[in-house]
Design an enzyme around this catalytic site. Structure first.
Site, PDB file in Angstrom:
ATOM      1  N   TYR A 162       0.849  -1.195   0.000  1.00  0.00           N
ATOM      2  CA  TYR A 162       0.000   0.000   0.000  1.00  0.00           C
ATOM      3  C   TYR A 162       0.882   1.242   0.000  1.00  0.00           C
ATOM      4  CZ  TYR A 162      -3.899   3.080   1.342  1.00  0.00           C
ATOM      5  OH  TYR A 162      -4.851   4.062   1.385  1.00  0.00           O
ATOM      6  N   LYS A 168      -0.120   9.716   1.683  1.00  0.00           N
ATOM      7  CA  LYS A 168      -1.054  10.207   2.693  1.00  0.00           C
ATOM      8  C   LYS A 168      -0.285  10.866   3.837  1.00  0.00           C
ATOM      9  CE  LYS A 168      -4.985   8.602   0.938  1.00  0.00           C
ATOM     10  NZ  LYS A 168      -6.080   9.479   0.475  1.00  0.00           N
TER      11      LYS A 168
END
Length: 261
Positions: A162, A168
């Site tokens: 991921y 993020k």
């Protein structure tokens, strides 16, 4: 899904939510409309399934008594972001809330990332959000707008497949930068870190992380619950919160180990 009563906190305001044709973005668009905002619905393409979903979302918002218009553009391309914000400004004449929700990334270990994967990862999930803020500033500065970034638990908990989590994390740092840099212009900036949400990407994530299936249903957050917190950060009552990331995960990450119920 039941919603809390609409408070009209955003009456007369305009909100642009990137990636608002489905999932969390769509839930945010509907919630902000319930709070009185007119909505600029954004999808990546002006044709095909993305456009059809944008039109459907607009119809759902109009059914709530608010104005909604569809817009399209790849936020990873600066020229398309410029055209997007120009079109929103022309259509609505203002912009008060910018929700940075759009995301696009491969599910791969970093050692397997091709150059095109890396470019997509950075151009959409970092450059794209920065482009959006840069182009939105002339509109946001007029009345003192709000920026809300949608993050995920990947920003703080590693999953080797991921890589979006790295972007993020970078964006949560950028939110702190914006809060300090833009606060003098009356612009607020915060983030919402969404916990486990059963959106389209959940099927892939469940395959890569089989342990998810051992979690109780109570560990999952709904898109509407994420949208509730975005609505708070977009409203005047959040004025004392600046540069923060609010974690919305039903307390999932409070414990190192969480046995199935």
């Amino acid at each position: 899904m039941s919603y809390p009563p609409a408070m009209a906190e955003l009456a007369g305001k305009v909100a642009l939510i990137t990636g608002s044709t489905r999932g969390i973005g769509r839930a945010i668009a509907l919630r902000l409309a319930r709070d009185g905002a007119d909505i600029a619905v954004h999808g990546r393409s002006a044709e095909g399934p993305s456009h059809a979903a944008a039109l459907e979302t607009c119809e759902a918002i109009r059914a709530l008594g608010r104005r909604a218009e569809p817009f399209a553009g790849d936020i990873g391309r600066k020229e398309e972001v410029g055209a997007l914000l120009e079109a929103v400004g022309e259509a609505f004449g203002r912009l008060d809330v910018l929700v940075l929700n759009a995301a696009r990334a491969p599910f791969k270990e970093t050692r397997r990332l091709l150059e095109r994967d890396l470019r997509q990862l950075v151009e959409v999930n970092l450059f794209g959000h920065v482009f959006c803020v840069q182009k939105a500033l002339p509109l946001l500065e007029r009345e003192g707008g709000r920026i809300v970034f949608i993050s995920s638990l990947g920003s703080r908990y590693m999953n080797s497949q991921y890589p979006l989590g790295t972007m993020k994390a970078a964006m949560e740092a950028m939110v702190r930068q914006w809060a300090e840099e833009l606060g003098g212009s009356g612009i607020g900036a915060n983030a919402v870190c969404a916990g486990l949400v059963k959106t389209d990407s959940y099927k892939t994530l469940r395959r890569l992380w089989p342990e998810l299936q051992a979690l109780p249903e109570s560990a999952y957050v709904t898109p509407e619950e994420v949208a509730d917190v975005v609505a708070f950060l977009a409203a005047p009552d959040s004025r004392a919160i600046a540069g923060q990331t609010l974690v919305v995960d039903r307390g999932l990450t409070n414990r190192v180990l969480r046995a199935p119920e």
